[in-house]
Motif scaffolding. Structure first.
Motif, mmCIF file in Angstrom:
data_model
loop_
_atom_site.group_PDB
_atom_site.id
_atom_site.type_symbol
_atom_site.label_atom_id
_atom_site.label_comp_id
_atom_site.label_asym_id
_atom_site.label_seq_id
_atom_site.Cartn_x
_atom_site.Cartn_y
_atom_site.Cartn_z
ATOM 1 N N VAL A 11 -26.751 0.506 -66.364
ATOM 2 C CA VAL A 11 -27.264 0.033 -67.653
ATOM 3 C C VAL A 11 -28.765 0.332 -67.748
ATOM 4 O O VAL A 11 -29.276 0.674 -68.824
ATOM 5 C CB VAL A 11 -26.918 -1.463 -67.914
ATOM 6 C CG1 VAL A 11 -27.874 -2.418 -67.225
ATOM 7 C CG2 VAL A 11 -26.862 -1.758 -69.405
ATOM 8 N N ARG A 70 -29.113 4.159 -68.384
ATOM 9 C CA ARG A 70 -28.706 4.511 -69.746
ATOM 10 C C ARG A 70 -29.701 3.966 -70.765
ATOM 11 O O ARG A 70 -29.949 4.593 -71.801
ATOM 12 C CB ARG A 70 -27.289 4.026 -70.008
ATOM 13 C CG ARG A 70 -26.308 4.860 -69.177
ATOM 14 C CD ARG A 70 -24.994 4.189 -69.019
ATOM 15 N NE ARG A 70 -24.270 4.148 -70.265
ATOM 16 C CZ ARG A 70 -23.404 3.198 -70.584
ATOM 17 N NH1 ARG A 70 -23.202 2.196 -69.777
ATOM 18 N NH2 ARG A 70 -22.771 3.246 -71.716
ATOM 19 N N SER A 71 -30.279 2.816 -70.486
ATOM 20 C CA SER A 71 -31.315 2.267 -71.375
ATOM 21 C C SER A 71 -32.536 3.189 -71.367
ATOM 22 O O SER A 71 -33.090 3.522 -72.420
ATOM 23 C CB SER A 71 -31.753 0.874 -70.901
ATOM 24 O OG SER A 71 -30.668 -0.014 -70.919
ATOM 25 N N VAL A 122 -31.790 -3.105 -75.778
ATOM 26 C CA VAL A 122 -30.467 -2.756 -75.240
ATOM 27 C C VAL A 122 -29.920 -3.938 -74.460
ATOM 28 O O VAL A 122 -30.638 -4.552 -73.663
ATOM 29 C CB VAL A 122 -30.556 -1.539 -74.289
ATOM 30 C CG1 VAL A 122 -29.181 -1.217 -73.722
ATOM 31 C CG2 VAL A 122 -31.119 -0.324 -75.006
ATOM 32 N N LEU A 170 -24.482 -1.680 -74.846
ATOM 33 C CA LEU A 170 -23.824 -0.647 -74.048
ATOM 34 C C LEU A 170 -22.619 -1.250 -73.321
ATOM 35 O O LEU A 170 -22.672 -2.404 -72.879
ATOM 36 C CB LEU A 170 -24.801 -0.090 -73.004
ATOM 37 C CG LEU A 170 -26.005 0.685 -73.531
ATOM 38 C CD1 LEU A 170 -26.903 1.102 -72.368
ATOM 39 C CD2 LEU A 170 -25.559 1.909 -74.324
#
Ligand code: C2G
Length: 134
Positions: A21, A24-25, A92, A113
């Motif tokens: 996470v 991806r953030s 996010v 996400l």
């Protein structure tokens, strides 16, 4: 213009779900700011203390190369202040929080996400205890 991404979490017993996470953030912008839940906030949410203290969790998350800035998140209700203070363009969160922070979409883009399936800090702690490794 530099796009700043902000995300929040406890990040106790750091695992691949956390790393994904965060990666991806970070990929959504140029700078990643992470709010790490304080021990007190964690206790109030989960009724137990984290395995690692907030200072240790801050140190661990700060050491990740995709993370630029880390601060301690004292309260879930202060999200608006944190977003403004860090001049975040994108918030996010994992999709276990879907809808919960849509009220901030007047000041930033809000993205949820998908969580990494089958990886939970609680399950990891139980596994370690059950196998006698703890
Ligand atoms: N996460 C994930 N996949 C998992 C486990 C966690 O993608 N298998 C994500 C969560 O969705 C969250 C981040 O990793 O975005 C941190 O997870 P936690 O440490 O469990 O955070 P939480 O206790 O939900 O704290 O202000 C919000 C809170 O601070 C969030």
């Amino acid at each position: 213009m530099v796009a700043t991404v902000i995300t929040f979490g406890t990040f106790d017993v750091l695992h691949v779900g956390h790393v994904r996470v965060l990666n991806r953030s970070a990929a959504l912008g140029d700078r990643l700011v992470v709010g790490v839940s304080s021990d007190a906030l964690n206790f109030s949410k989960k009724g137990r203390n984290p395995v690692f203290s907030q200072d240790e969790r801050v140190e661990i998350v700060s050491s990740l190369k995709v993370v630029d800035t880390v601060f301690v998140e004292e309260s879930l209700e202060q999200k608006r202040e944190y977003v403004l203070e860090h001049q975040a363009d994108i918030l996010v969160m994992g999709d276990d929080w879907t809808g919960k922070f849509d009220y901030l979409s007047d000041i930033c883009k809000v993205i949820y996400l998908p969580r990494t399936p089958s990886v939970y800090t609680t399950a990891i702690i139980e596994h370690i205890s059950a196998t006698g490794m703890g």
